[in-house]
Write a protein that holds these residues in place. Structure first.
Motif, mmCIF file in Angstrom:
data_model
loop_
_atom_site.group_PDB
_atom_site.id
_atom_site.type_symbol
_atom_site.label_atom_id
_atom_site.label_comp_id
_atom_site.label_asym_id
_atom_site.label_seq_id
_atom_site.Cartn_x
_atom_site.Cartn_y
_atom_site.Cartn_z
ATOM 1 N N UNK B 83 68.972 34.897 53.041
ATOM 2 C CA UNK B 83 67.744 34.500 52.354
ATOM 3 C C UNK B 83 68.042 34.251 50.867
ATOM 4 N N UNK B 84 67.444 33.202 50.305
ATOM 5 C CA UNK B 84 67.595 32.996 48.866
ATOM 6 C C UNK B 84 66.432 33.682 48.152
ATOM 7 N N UNK B 85 66.606 33.931 46.854
ATOM 8 C CA UNK B 85 65.543 34.573 46.078
ATOM 9 C C UNK B 85 64.277 33.708 46.117
ATOM 10 N N UNK B 86 64.469 32.399 46.040
ATOM 11 C CA UNK B 86 63.310 31.485 46.069
ATOM 12 C C UNK B 86 62.535 31.629 47.385
ATOM 13 N N UNK B 87 63.283 31.714 48.501
ATOM 14 C CA UNK B 87 62.618 31.863 49.811
ATOM 15 C C UNK B 87 61.867 33.193 49.877
ATOM 16 N N UNK B 88 62.491 34.245 49.356
ATOM 17 C CA UNK B 88 61.844 35.558 49.368
ATOM 18 C C UNK B 88 60.556 35.516 48.551
ATOM 19 N N UNK B 89 60.593 34.823 47.432
ATOM 20 C CA UNK B 89 59.441 34.779 46.528
ATOM 21 C C UNK B 89 58.277 33.977 47.108
ATOM 22 N N UNK B 90 58.600 32.891 47.795
ATOM 23 C CA UNK B 90 57.525 32.002 48.232
ATOM 24 C C UNK B 90 56.965 32.341 49.607
ATOM 25 N N UNK B 91 57.663 33.115 50.368
ATOM 26 C CA UNK B 91 57.247 33.271 51.759
ATOM 27 C C UNK B 91 56.490 34.569 52.042
ATOM 28 N N UNK B 92 56.049 35.264 51.027
ATOM 29 C CA UNK B 92 55.302 36.487 51.264
ATOM 30 C C UNK B 92 56.190 37.669 51.605
ATOM 31 N N UNK B 93 57.474 37.519 51.333
ATOM 32 C CA UNK B 93 58.437 38.576 51.647
ATOM 33 C C UNK B 93 58.839 39.289 50.348
ATOM 34 N N UNK B 94 58.199 38.901 49.238
ATOM 35 C CA UNK B 94 58.632 39.350 47.909
ATOM 36 C C UNK B 94 58.588 40.872 47.730
ATOM 37 N N UNK B 95 57.493 41.512 48.157
ATOM 38 C CA UNK B 95 57.365 42.955 47.940
ATOM 39 C C UNK B 95 58.449 43.715 48.709
ATOM 40 N N UNK B 96 58.698 43.288 49.949
ATOM 41 C CA UNK B 96 59.737 43.921 50.769
ATOM 42 C C UNK B 96 61.106 43.722 50.124
ATOM 43 N N UNK B 97 61.347 42.494 49.643
ATOM 44 C CA UNK B 97 62.625 42.147 49.029
ATOM 45 C C UNK B 97 62.946 43.056 47.841
ATOM 46 N N UNK B 98 61.950 43.377 47.026
ATOM 47 C CA UNK B 98 62.181 44.219 45.844
ATOM 48 C C UNK B 98 62.725 45.593 46.242
ATOM 49 N N UNK B 99 62.184 46.169 47.286
ATOM 50 C CA UNK B 99 62.627 47.513 47.695
ATOM 51 C C UNK B 99 63.855 47.525 48.600
ATOM 52 N N UNK B 100 64.033 46.473 49.398
ATOM 53 C CA UNK B 100 65.083 46.552 50.436
ATOM 54 C C UNK B 100 66.013 45.350 50.480
ATOM 55 N N UNK B 101 65.804 44.358 49.639
ATOM 56 C CA UNK B 101 66.532 43.083 49.760
ATOM 57 C C UNK B 101 66.426 42.618 51.214
ATOM 58 N N UNK B 102 67.553 42.397 51.917
ATOM 59 C CA UNK B 102 67.417 42.028 53.329
ATOM 60 C C UNK B 102 67.877 43.166 54.247
ATOM 61 N N UNK B 103 67.857 44.390 53.718
ATOM 62 C CA UNK B 103 68.139 45.550 54.573
ATOM 63 C C UNK B 103 66.976 45.774 55.527
#
Lengths: 89, 204
Positions: B83-103
């Motif tokens: 996943x790219x940072x841009x994809x994480x930011x735009x797809x509603x995955x942002x909050x999860x990404x902050x705490x876990x990245x793609x873990x």
């Protein structure tokens, strides 16, 4: 060499049927037909697992045969990393 | 004791990334009716189950649920791998990404962490089995909610498989309950033979 997709399909088919029959037999222990089917599938699965180990890689610790290739358990692909792309269900 | 088999119970091969879908599916890992709570429920309940055959069924279904949570995690992983940072930011995955990245971490779709409060182990055969039946129905309904919003066939196939297993498990728990009913003390109130007082064992 046995076809990888064919072998994996045999492992998936027999394993699933065994899994489903196990739950069935847990609540129908007197069904002799199901029990016979269970044992037949069990031997098919055992053969498929062992052939897969010989020609590709081991899927369980029990499948690791002699040490012809050294310790191979960790080299094989994780199932969530495309290890199962050959299965066609 | 368990042995690992290096394959998924049903194959998961998803080629199209979709963090939004991952956010829905992760609920079946750590959500209220997810596979983790299913497995922990049955594997915890089996110790006090007064009938060996029913304890065995709890072990077998609890074990299959471990394979199910592995499938769910594989789906979430493949939907978010690379996943790219841009994809994480735009797809509603942002909050999860902050705490876990793609873990992969057990939580509900809404971000609520997995908790043992999601299941019970009551030490009472009927209370436990009735909970198990309800749990299978709730998981089936969750999979149906997921299937209504997901269109990617590669995601739908393993989800359809998992939904079918909920139906089979419900059937087996129903049969287990019939088998327990048959062995109850008929002079006692129907369905109320407290396990703790060993009243259930009177007919054995």
């Amino acid at each position: 060499m046995a076809d990888k997709t064919q072998l994996l399909n045999e492992i998936y088919d027999t394993s699933f049927a065994i899994n489903d029959l196990t739950l069935y037999l847990d609540t129908h222990p007197d069904d002799t037909q199901a029990l016979a089917e269970f044992h037949q599938l069990k031997s098919r699965r055992k053969t498929a697992l062992s052939t897969f180990e010989q020609e590709y890689y081991p899927l369980t610790i029990d499948c690791l045969s002699d040490n012809k290739n050294g310790w191979t358990w960790g080299d094989t692909p994780a199932p969530w990393k495309g290890g199962m792309t050959n299965v066609e269900l | 004791m368990w042995n690992y088999e290096k394959r998924l119970q049903f194959p998961v091969n998803i080629k199209k990334k979709c963090p939004k879908t991952a956010q829905y599916i992760i609920s079946q890992y750590g959500g209220p009716d997810g596979e983790l709570s299913a497995s922990m429920r049955y594997l915890s309940q089996r110790y006090s189950m007064p009938y060996n055959d029913v304890g065995g069924l709890l072990t077998d279904i609890g074990t299959e649920e471990l394979a199910h949570l592995e499938m769910i995690c594989a789906i979430v992983h493949q939907l978010t791998d690379n996943l790219t940072v841009e994809e994480a930011k735009t797809a509603g995955f942002d909050a999860y990404y902050i705490d876990h990245a793609t873990g992969i971490w057990p939580q509900a779709s809404g971000g609520i962490p997995f908790t043992a409060n999601e299941f019970q182990s009551k030490g009472d055969a009927f209370a436990d089995l009735v909970e198990d039946l309800a749990a299978e129905q709730k998981a089936r309904a969750t999979y149906e909610n997921i299937l209504r919003v997901i269109e990617d066939e590669e995601v739908r196939k393993p989800i359809i498989f998992l939904r079918e297993r909920e139906v089979v498990h419900f059937q087996r728990f129903g049969e287990a309950m019939e088998r327990v009913k048959f062995r109850l003390d008929s002079k006692n109130y129907y369905f109320f033979n407290p396990e703790f007082d060993k009243q259930m064992m009177q007919k054995q």
